[in-house]
Design an enzyme around this catalytic site. Structure first.
Site, PDB file in Angstrom:
ATOM      1  N   CYS A   4      77.452 137.971   9.337  1.00 23.59           N
ATOM      2  CA  CYS A   4      77.434 137.759  10.795  1.00 23.59           C
ATOM      3  C   CYS A   4      76.075 138.095  11.412  1.00 23.59           C
ATOM      4  O   CYS A   4      75.585 137.385  12.296  1.00 23.59           O
ATOM      5  CB  CYS A   4      78.551 138.542  11.466  1.00 23.59           C
ATOM      6  SG  CYS A   4      78.645 140.274  11.007  1.00 23.59           S
ATOM      7  N   ASP A  32      80.295 134.096  19.049  1.00 24.68           N
ATOM      8  CA  ASP A  32      80.822 134.811  17.884  1.00 24.68           C
ATOM      9  C   ASP A  32      80.427 134.094  16.587  1.00 24.68           C
ATOM     10  O   ASP A  32      80.855 132.963  16.337  1.00 24.68           O
ATOM     11  CB  ASP A  32      82.350 134.886  17.984  1.00 24.68           C
ATOM     12  CG  ASP A  32      82.940 135.924  17.038  1.00 24.68           C
ATOM     13  OD1 ASP A  32      82.290 136.216  16.018  1.00 24.68           O
ATOM     14  OD2 ASP A  32      84.043 136.426  17.327  1.00 24.68           O
ATOM     15  N   HIS A  91      81.458 134.707  13.666  1.00 25.81           N
ATOM     16  CA  HIS A  91      82.512 134.798  12.658  1.00 25.81           C
ATOM     17  C   HIS A  91      83.374 133.537  12.597  1.00 25.81           C
ATOM     18  O   HIS A  91      84.289 133.452  11.767  1.00 25.81           O
ATOM     19  CB  HIS A  91      83.413 136.008  12.950  1.00 25.81           C
ATOM     20  CG  HIS A  91      82.663 137.303  13.019  1.00 25.81           C
ATOM     21  ND1 HIS A  91      82.165 137.791  14.207  1.00 25.81           N
ATOM     22  CD2 HIS A  91      82.303 138.191  12.051  1.00 25.81           C
ATOM     23  CE1 HIS A  91      81.539 138.940  13.970  1.00 25.81           C
ATOM     24  NE2 HIS A  91      81.600 139.205  12.674  1.00 25.81           N
TER      25      HIS A  91
END
Length: 653
Positions: free
Chosen positions: A480, A604, A606
């Site tokens: 990440c 994000d 992820h």
């Protein structure tokens, strides 16, 4: 003597503010022989004056303008900006005289004939501009132009009428020079360069004209233009163009630039040089020929009288021209491409000469179209300096001054160069050199944050969304922060602060090993990295400095909203939030200063799905996050620390 002409008018394509904002002094007015007379496309500021004088240094100005200005554009006049108390007619004559002297140098002393020259006078206080014209070159007889027309759609005006023609030509110039006598070495080098110019004008040369495109549409067959067919005597202003209707559906159409301008038929209105019709011209030299008499090769040996060495100078010529779509291909080659190649070769030849024996030159030309300018310009840089070396920075600073560009952002760097070979995807977006095109600016159009009375401070400019499983890399659970770093570097690329490619995970790891932060075993591992490592990589790859914000607990992050808002307002770069367990990319904050209510705009990394904007936004992978939502759930963990990486925008040109 002055007389007013009620019917004559001047057409101005560049905004009025662009003419007056460059401050007092002299500006060159740029037009084109492909446009109606008295049409001003842009202005260049005069930046070279004679020593201890306000008079232009015409030799330096002509050298600069010859390099910058595409063939197909000309200096058609000059403008002098001053106060309202000056004599307009007298000032206009001074401007016309200056333009005439510059044009004479740019035309290499050729007779200009009775061409119209504009003299303009701008009031620096009010911004009003008066235009005059000399139709004969006689400064005693000028006309005051009664009306001025400012074009509403100047980009459409330029690119519907014309196209770009590009020619790249590598030249290797070997010459045997004496080791000790510099003057003889320079003479031999100059003689070799003159030989290269003669070859470019050789009647046995062949030019191949083809459409420069990678689009999946029908491409016309290349056309061959032979050197023996070229007319070097005709002036562009005197050439009669083939009638547009007469060329439709006929063989004659292929003999003009229009035959290679597919966008004029099938594409929507072209509004910039980046998506304009572009034609490629390649130069082919026949090195062998038939002979009626059989001969054997002969080698001759001439011993040097003194020590000598072989010097090889490489020229990478890259010429871009502007042409009317109804210009014949023969005239496009003879009046645009060949003079452009010769001018660029001569310019590079002069630039290399002072360091001929001491430095391996890496001169390269690039074509850029900075904001506010309606057409591209050509810049030539010495790459051996590096883009951040002081001498190269000063070169760009003088260009910013000439074009009236700001001095705090990169607009003329190598990364700003037009890319004529970008392949388009099905949506019309430019594809990346590595892998497929990525989504840009995912946050645009997302729902509001829910902060009542708040002020949103957001990332400035474009970025790419990098997330898990892209580029064929399985980085679930460890990548990440790498993805956040890739998003940040994409921002610096898209804002043209760098031409460095977005690095892969392995390249990021390699950088950390090279600076000594990690052991060699780190390369190829699945080890995490954090804000400190990201700052090291940004410094090594881009020369970008960063601030690190330390937060002891996720519960304290709302207290940093004021500081984060200032970052987005002043720097505008994406922020990486690391530490704790997960890494995120922060794109903005919405903050109510009176009650402290706030929200964080999170991108994000992820996410593991396909690059579909709706799916990403609806799934909450890009959206506003409250520190504590309506259900009492905390987004940031209270028992974990966080480090925020705040990249600083370089103040650079």
């Amino acid at each position: 003597m002055e007389k007013a002409s009620e019917n004559a008018s001047v057409r101005v394509l560049c905004p009025k503010l662009q003419i007056t904002r460059k401050g007092p002094g002299l500006q060159w007015l740029i037009g084109s022989p492909f446009f109606p007379p008295l049409t001003i496309v842009s202005t260049f500021r005069c930046i070279h004056n004679m020593e201890n004088s306000s008079f232009p240094d015409y030799n330096k100005e002509s050298d600069d303008i010859r390099t910058l200005l595409l063939k197909g554009f000309d200096v058609i006049g000059a403008l002098i900006s001053g106060n309202s108390s000056s004599d307009s007619q007298k000032t206009a004559r001074e401007a016309i005289d200056a333009a005439l002297q510059l044009r004479k140098l740019l035309s290499d002393g050729r007779e200009l004939g009775n061409q119209e020259i504009i003299g303009a006078v701008a009031d620096s206080d009010s911004g009003d501009v008066q235009f005059f014209v000399s139709r004969t070159g006689n400064l005693k007889i000028i006309e005051s132009l009664a009306s001025v027309v400012y074009e509403d759609h100047p980009e459409k005006y330029i690119w519907e009428r014309g196209c770009l023609i590009r020619c790249k030509l590598p030249i290797r110039l070997p010459c045997c020079i004496p080791v000790t006598d510099r003057s003889d070495a320079e003479k031999m080098y100059l003689r070799a360069a003159e030989g290269a110019v003669s070859q470019i004008k050789d009647p046995h040369i062949v030019f191949m004209v083809e459409r420069l495109s990678k689009e999946t549409v029908e491409i016309p067959e290349p056309v061959i233009v032979r050197g023996t067919e070229l007319d070097f005597n005709a002036e562009l202003s005197d050439i009669k163009y083939l009638d547009k209707e007469a060329t439709q559906g006929s063989v004659a159409k292929i003999s003009t630039c229009r035959g290679f301008c597919l966008k004029s038929i099938s594409a929507p209105t072209v509004t910039s040089a980046e998506n304009a019709d572009t034609i490629q011209v390649s130069l082919l030299l026949n090195k062998s020929g038939k002979s009626a008499k059989t001969t054997a090769p002969v080698a001759a040996y001439f011993p040097a009288l003194e020590g000598a060495r072989l010097l090889v100078v490489d020229f990478e010529l890259d010429v871009l021209c502007y042409a009317s779509k109804d210009l014949s291909l023969m005239h496009a080659v003879s009046k645009l491409i060949i003079p452009g190649l010769i001018d660029q070769l001569n310019s590079m030849k002069k630039a290399i000469l002072p360091n001929l024996l001491t430095q391996h030159s890496q001169l390269r030309s690039y074509h850029v179209n900075p904001p506010g300018l309606l057409h591209p310009i050509t810049v030539t840089y010495e790459l051996s300096y590096g883009e951040t070396e002081l001498k190269q920075v000063e070169v760009r600073r003088s260009l910013h001054l000439r074009l009236g560009l700001p001095f705090d952002r990169p607009l003329l760097r190598v990364a700003n160069a037009l890319d004529f070979f970008v392949k388009k995807d099905n949506s019309g977006s430019s594809a990346r050199q590595k892998g497929l095109s990525l989504l840009k600016d995912v946050h645009i159009g997302i729902p509001s944050s829910g902060v009542s009375g708040g002020i949103a401070s957001l990332v400035q400019g474009s970025y790419e969304y990098h997330h898990y499983l892209q580029d064929g890399i399985d980085d679930l659970g460890w990548g990440c922060a790498y993805r956040s770093l890739q998003t940040i570097i994409s921002w610096f690329r898209l804002q043209h602060y760098t031409s460095v490619e977005v690095p892969s995970h392995r390249e990021i790891q390699q950088s950390l090993v090279e600076i000594g932060d990690k052991d060699p075993s780190f390369i190829g591992s699945r080890d995490w990295i954090g804000a400190i490592e990201l700052s090291f990589v940004l410094d090594k790859l881009l020369g970008v400095t960063c601030k690190i914000m330390n937060v002891r607990s996720g519960a304290e992050l709302p207290e940093k909203c004021r500081e984060l808002a200032l970052h987005f307002e002043n720097q505008g770069t994406p922020v990486m939030i690391g530490g704790g367990v997960l890494a995120y990319t922060l794109l903005g904050v919405d903050y109510n200063e009176s009650n402290g209510d706030c929200a964080f705009l999170i991108l994000d990394p992820h996410y593991t799905g396909s690059d579909e904007r709706r799916r990403i936004v609806n799934g909450g992978w890009c959206g506003w996050k409250k520190a504590v939502d309506s259900k009492g759930k905390s987004f940031f963990l209270h028992d974990k620390f966080y480090n925020l990486l705040l990249p600083q925008r370089p103040n650079m040109i």
